[in-house]
Design an enzyme around this catalytic site. Sequence first.
Site, short mmCIF file in Angstrom:
data_model
loop_
_atom_site.label_atom_id
_atom_site.label_comp_id
_atom_site.label_asym_id
_atom_site.label_seq_id
_atom_site.Cartn_x
_atom_site.Cartn_y
_atom_site.Cartn_z
CG HIS A 57 -2.10 -0.71 0.96
ND1 HIS A 57 -2.88 -1.31 0.57
CD2 HIS A 57 -1.79 -2.26 1.45
CE1 HIS A 57 -3.57 -2.04 0.70
NE2 HIS A 57 -3.15 -3.10 1.36
CB ALA A 104 15.00 -20.36 7.39
CB THR A 135 13.12 -5.51 -0.62
OG1 THR A 135 14.90 -5.78 0.11
CG2 THR A 135 13.11 -6.01 1.04
CE LYS A 136 17.36 -2.69 -2.68
NZ LYS A 136 18.54 -1.93 -2.70
NE ARG A 141 27.71 -21.19 -0.11
CZ ARG A 141 28.28 -21.39 0.84
NH1 ARG A 141 27.99 -20.98 1.74
NH2 ARG A 141 26.92 -22.61 1.00
#
Length: 183
Positions: free
Chosen positions: A107, A153, A158-159, A176
Amino acid sequence: MHRVIEGAHSRWRNIYYRSLGVKLHGYVWMRQIEVPRNFDEIEIEAGASLDQGVVLLCSGESQSHPKIYIGTQTYINRNTFLDASLSIIVGRQCAIGPNCYITDHDHGLEANLPPLEQPLISKPTCISDRVWLGANVTILKGVTIGNDAVIGAGSVVTKDIPERAIAVGVPAKVIRHRDGNEL
């Protein structure tokens, strides 16, 4: 006997979700999953497996393509939530750990609007083939994870993550590649 009963329940769920409009291409192993609405915006290939408590949620305006697509031989573990308003693609032969959250939207942050009145901002999310997500991974909108990547985990992606990369952390960073080369 337990396996026979679980198999019968899974087959019944295939019939039930097909009758509601979910596009199942062959048999999909399903435990008790949740599809709250927009059944016709979900497509799942044969050989996929969805474990107990998986939620497939589609919201927003209808699209000409499925909002959630799950490839063949992909396993989605318990209590994982796919939350789509535009497009979430999960490729072939993926392993998705328990309690993951995968979305293609969030949002806005307009100062004069309360949180629930903020506009929805959507960008397609893609998990390519043979990707392994550990437990409790969060994948945010607009992310593409390349083929054969591993996400540790608890990571928050985010990218974009390149092919064959191993990424961990909050936010997730490549540490790696699967060929063994450290960064």
